[in-house]
Design a protein around this motif. Structure first.
Motif, PDB file in Angstrom:
ATOM      1  N   THR A 165      37.056 -13.976  91.476  1.00 58.77           N
ATOM      2  CA  THR A 165      36.283 -15.084  92.027  1.00 58.77           C
ATOM      3  C   THR A 165      36.461 -15.105  93.537  1.00 58.77           C
ATOM      4  N   ASP A 166      35.575 -15.831  94.222  1.00 62.11           N
ATOM      5  CA  ASP A 166      35.706 -15.956  95.674  1.00 62.11           C
ATOM      6  C   ASP A 166      36.433 -17.230  96.081  1.00 62.11           C
ATOM      7  N   ALA A 167      37.116 -17.865  95.118  1.00 64.04           N
ATOM      8  CA  ALA A 167      37.965 -19.035  95.385  1.00 64.04           C
ATOM      9  C   ALA A 167      39.019 -19.085  94.284  1.00 64.04           C
ATOM     10  N   PRO A 168      40.132 -19.746  94.526  1.00 58.15           N
ATOM     11  CA  PRO A 168      41.201 -19.783  93.515  1.00 58.15           C
ATOM     12  C   PRO A 168      40.734 -20.413  92.203  1.00 58.15           C
ATOM     13  N   VAL A 169      41.443 -20.026  91.141  1.00 55.97           N
ATOM     14  CA  VAL A 169      41.128 -20.468  89.790  1.00 55.97           C
ATOM     15  C   VAL A 169      42.352 -21.162  89.207  1.00 55.97           C
ATOM     16  N   GLU A 170      42.105 -22.218  88.443  1.00 59.91           N
ATOM     17  CA  GLU A 170      43.180 -22.847  87.682  1.00 59.91           C
ATOM     18  C   GLU A 170      42.639 -23.223  86.311  1.00 59.91           C
ATOM     19  N   PRO A 171      43.526 -23.332  85.318  1.00 54.28           N
ATOM     20  CA  PRO A 171      43.029 -23.723  83.995  1.00 54.28           C
ATOM     21  C   PRO A 171      42.333 -25.079  84.052  1.00 54.28           C
ATOM     22  N   ALA A 172      41.256 -25.218  83.308  1.00 51.88           N
ATOM     23  CA  ALA A 172      40.556 -26.502  83.248  1.00 51.88           C
ATOM     24  C   ALA A 172      41.396 -27.508  82.485  1.00 51.88           C
ATOM     25  N   SER A 173      41.271 -28.771  82.839  1.00 51.43           N
ATOM     26  CA  SER A 173      42.013 -29.806  82.139  1.00 51.43           C
ATOM     27  C   SER A 173      41.424 -30.026  80.749  1.00 51.43           C
ATOM     28  N   ASP A 174      42.207 -30.625  79.897  1.00 49.75           N
ATOM     29  CA  ASP A 174      41.754 -30.949  78.549  1.00 49.75           C
ATOM     30  C   ASP A 174      40.564 -31.901  78.647  1.00 49.75           C
ATOM     31  N   PRO A 175      39.412 -31.533  78.071  1.00 51.06           N
ATOM     32  CA  PRO A 175      38.237 -32.399  78.207  1.00 51.06           C
ATOM     33  C   PRO A 175      38.349 -33.702  77.435  1.00 51.06           C
ATOM     34  N   GLY A 176      39.337 -33.797  76.544  1.00 47.17           N
ATOM     35  CA  GLY A 176      39.517 -35.033  75.799  1.00 47.17           C
ATOM     36  C   GLY A 176      38.533 -35.229  74.668  1.00 47.17           C
ATOM     37  N   ARG A 177      37.746 -34.197  74.376  1.00 48.98           N
ATOM     38  CA  ARG A 177      36.782 -34.298  73.275  1.00 48.98           C
ATOM     39  C   ARG A 177      37.444 -33.932  71.952  1.00 48.98           C
ATOM     40  N   ARG A 178      36.867 -34.426  70.884  1.00 48.60           N
ATOM     41  CA  ARG A 178      37.347 -34.035  69.563  1.00 48.60           C
ATOM     42  C   ARG A 178      37.071 -32.552  69.328  1.00 48.60           C
ATOM     43  N   VAL A 179      37.921 -31.921  68.535  1.00 46.90           N
ATOM     44  CA  VAL A 179      37.779 -30.500  68.217  1.00 46.90           C
ATOM     45  C   VAL A 179      37.203 -30.371  66.817  1.00 46.90           C
ATOM     46  N   TRP A 180      36.112 -29.613  66.719  1.00 44.73           N
ATOM     47  CA  TRP A 180      35.444 -29.352  65.438  1.00 44.73           C
ATOM     48  C   TRP A 180      35.718 -27.901  65.052  1.00 44.73           C
ATOM     49  N   LEU A 181      36.346 -27.718  63.905  1.00 43.29           N
ATOM     50  CA  LEU A 181      36.656 -26.395  63.355  1.00 43.29           C
ATOM     51  C   LEU A 181      35.710 -26.134  62.193  1.00 43.29           C
ATOM     52  N   HIS A 182      34.891 -25.103  62.327  1.00 43.71           N
ATOM     53  CA  HIS A 182      33.860 -24.805  61.321  1.00 43.71           C
ATOM     54  C   HIS A 182      33.999 -23.385  60.799  1.00 43.71           C
ATOM     55  N   HIS A 183      33.840 -23.228  59.476  1.00 42.84           N
ATOM     56  CA  HIS A 183      33.853 -21.903  58.849  1.00 42.84           C
ATOM     57  C   HIS A 183      32.567 -21.708  58.068  1.00 42.84           C
ATOM     58  N   GLY A 184      31.964 -20.535  58.238  1.00 43.27           N
ATOM     59  CA  GLY A 184      30.754 -20.224  57.495  1.00 43.27           C
ATOM     60  C   GLY A 184      30.459 -18.738  57.537  1.00 43.27           C
ATOM     61  N   SER A 185      29.228 -18.385  57.241  1.00 43.95           N
ATOM     62  CA  SER A 185      28.796 -16.994  57.085  1.00 43.95           C
ATOM     63  C   SER A 185      28.171 -16.473  58.375  1.00 43.95           C
ATOM     64  N   SER A 186      27.384 -15.407  58.251  1.00 38.61           N
ATOM     65  CA  SER A 186      26.694 -14.847  59.416  1.00 38.61           C
ATOM     66  C   SER A 186      25.726 -15.839  60.037  1.00 38.61           C
ATOM     67  N   ILE A 187      25.230 -16.780  59.246  1.00 37.32           N
ATOM     68  CA  ILE A 187      24.319 -17.786  59.795  1.00 37.32           C
ATOM     69  C   ILE A 187      25.077 -18.664  60.783  1.00 37.32           C
ATOM     70  N   SER A 188      26.298 -19.050  60.443  1.00 39.51           N
ATOM     71  CA  SER A 188      27.136 -19.803  61.373  1.00 39.51           C
ATOM     72  C   SER A 188      27.612 -18.919  62.517  1.00 39.51           C
ATOM     73  N   HIS A 189      27.844 -17.649  62.229  1.00 39.81           N
ATOM     74  CA  HIS A 189      28.268 -16.683  63.256  1.00 39.81           C
ATOM     75  C   HIS A 189      27.203 -16.539  64.337  1.00 39.81           C
ATOM     76  N   GLY A 190      25.932 -16.546  63.914  1.00 37.32           N
ATOM     77  CA  GLY A 190      24.848 -16.489  64.892  1.00 37.32           C
ATOM     78  C   GLY A 190      23.911 -15.315  64.754  1.00 37.32           C
ATOM     79  N   SER A 191      23.791 -14.751  63.564  1.00 39.01           N
ATOM     80  CA  SER A 191      22.866 -13.641  63.379  1.00 39.01           C
ATOM     81  C   SER A 191      21.458 -14.024  63.835  1.00 39.01           C
ATOM     82  N   ASP A 192      20.818 -13.094  64.557  1.00 42.52           N
ATOM     83  CA  ASP A 192      19.437 -13.231  65.014  1.00 42.52           C
ATOM     84  C   ASP A 192      19.252 -14.265  66.121  1.00 42.52           C
ATOM     85  N   VAL A 193      20.342 -14.674  66.776  1.00 41.76           N
ATOM     86  CA  VAL A 193      20.261 -15.538  67.958  1.00 41.76           C
ATOM     87  C   VAL A 193      20.493 -14.671  69.189  1.00 41.76           C
ATOM     88  N   ALA A 194      19.768 -14.931  70.264  1.00 38.41           N
ATOM     89  CA  ALA A 194      19.822 -14.057  71.436  1.00 38.41           C
ATOM     90  C   ALA A 194      21.010 -14.331  72.340  1.00 38.41           C
TER      91      ALA A 194
END
Length: 397
Positions: A165-194
């Motif tokens: 980068t052309d400026a220093p980098v630091e880890p982003a802070s915790d956004p404080g949003r809820r975390v959604w954990l999802h499991h599924g097939s190739s449709i959830s994986h993203g087949s045929d999405v660009a």
């Protein structure tokens, strides 16, 4: 925007090591000889299954983002993608990297070079050829401090070598949003999405204002115990499991084994998340497998034009012997959730046909008989967000 025109000299760049602290959406980060390789399943899970399909799917970083805070207006990333080539088919488009600055789209890029995985679907073989790293660059980013997210290609295994980068980098802070954990097939994986932000879970997460961990694993939503343990051991506020299509098109099990496997999967997840909202989602409409068992088989007659279709090879009469179809699985899932609900009030069921049903199929048919296109992913993401995150949905606050 992204550009190939260098606007900085080599001395302008600040190199920041790519580590797990800068990555979101990955359950494991493997240190390689050249850099790091994000994984969506932990090493323990990977060691318990030698299936090359699973190995390929879990190493493709669907939903994985490189996230940092910086004043940088230019970013470079060295990466080694693994591009797939199917024998007899036209070249596949390169995987897309998307950059967002404070949540707003600010550029797209692809990486040249990389490894090539040559797949012969008729022979059932795959051969990997090692290649050179590629560099992608994003210029013209907004000035000032901002959170930068680079979404990695959802469909290309991606080894990360260097971030400049052309400026220093630091880890982003915790956004404080809820975390959604999802499991599924190739449709959830993203087949045929660009692009990676266009998968239906990514779209739903954006609309729902949550952080996504996407365990959509192409061909591998098979109620594997190691996946259940990975979900159990991952911190999350919201969980969902999409079950059905891979069980049927792999012809993996019969009705006798299916219900206990679902119970076992849910029991394991609940060991780590006893009270979190847990949403069981059945398959979207898939006409070839609604009442016809698997296995599914590819039709290669149009592969030279870049088209592969899938068909069901089972016999509907075999349902009497316990073979599974999508309708059988939906009935079982609804029954199982209703049976467990009195002791698990945070367990919910969603019929996948509310995301994509008969009217949708008439308007937006599945191009290959199994996988939705980009427009359908958007519709599914919007509907899931409305049904799960809105009103009285399972994930409503």
């Amino acid at each position: 925007m992204d550009t190939q025109n260098a606007t900085h000299t080599q001395n302008d760049w600040i190199t920041t090591p790519v580590t797990a602290r800068l990555l979101r959406g990955a359950l494991d980060v493997e240190q390689t000889e050249r850099g790091v390789l994000p994984h969506r399943l932990p090493a323990r899970a990977r060691a318990q299954c030698a299936d090359p399909q699973l190995a390929m799917a879990e190493s493709q970083p669907s939903g994985v983002r490189l996230v940092f805070r910086s004043r940088a207006t230019a970013v470079e990333l060295d990466a080694v993608p693994t591009k797939r080539h199917y024998v007899g088919a036209p070249p596949r488009p390169d995987g897309v990297y998307e950059l967002f600055a404070d949540g707003r789209a600010a550029g797209r890029a692809t990486a040249e070079g990389g490894n090539t995985l040559t797949v012969d679907m008729t022979a059932g073989t795959a051969e990997l050829a090692q290649g050179a790293p590629g560099t992608l660059r994003f210029d013209g980013l907004p000035g000032g401090d901002k959170d930068v997210e680079i979404w990695l290609p959802h469909n290309e295994t991606t080894e990360l070598l260097a971030l400049r980068t052309d400026a220093p980098v630091e880890p982003a802070s915790d956004p404080g949003r809820r975390v959604w954990l999802h499991h599924g097939s190739s449709i959830s994986h993203g087949s045929d999405v660009a692009a990676p932000s266009g998968t239906w879970p990514a779209l739903a997460a954006s609309l729902g204002g949550v952080e996504l961990i996407n365990l959509g694993l192409s061909g591998s939503a098979l109620l594997d115990p190691f996946t259940a343990r990975a979900m159990r051991d991952t911190e999350a506020d919201l969980l969902s499991v999409k079950i059905g299509i891979n069980i049927v098109n792999a012809d993996l099990m019969r009705l006798r084994a299916f219900a206990p496997a679902v119970h076992g999967f849910l029991d394991t997840v609940r060991e780590g998340h006893p009270t979190a909202p847990l949403l069981v989602v059945s398959s979207i409409l898939c006409p070839v497998h609604e009442d016809t068992p698997g296995p599914a088989a590819p039709d290669f007659s149009d592969i030279a034009e870049g088209r592969i279709r899938f068909r069901a090879t089972g016999d509907p009469a075999e349902r009497a012997a316990g073979k599974l179809t999508l309708n059988v699985i939906r009935d079982e899932l609804a029954r199982i959730v209703a049976e467990r609900a009195p002791k698990d009030p945070n367990l919910y069921y969603l019929d996948g046909r509310t995301l994509y049903g008969e009217a949708d199929a008439a308007e937006l048919p599945l191009p290959d008989g199994l996988h939705p296109d980009a427009a359908t992913h958007r519709r599914m993401g919007e509907r899931f967000a409305e049904l799960a995150f809105g009103g009285d949905g399972a994930f409503a606050k």
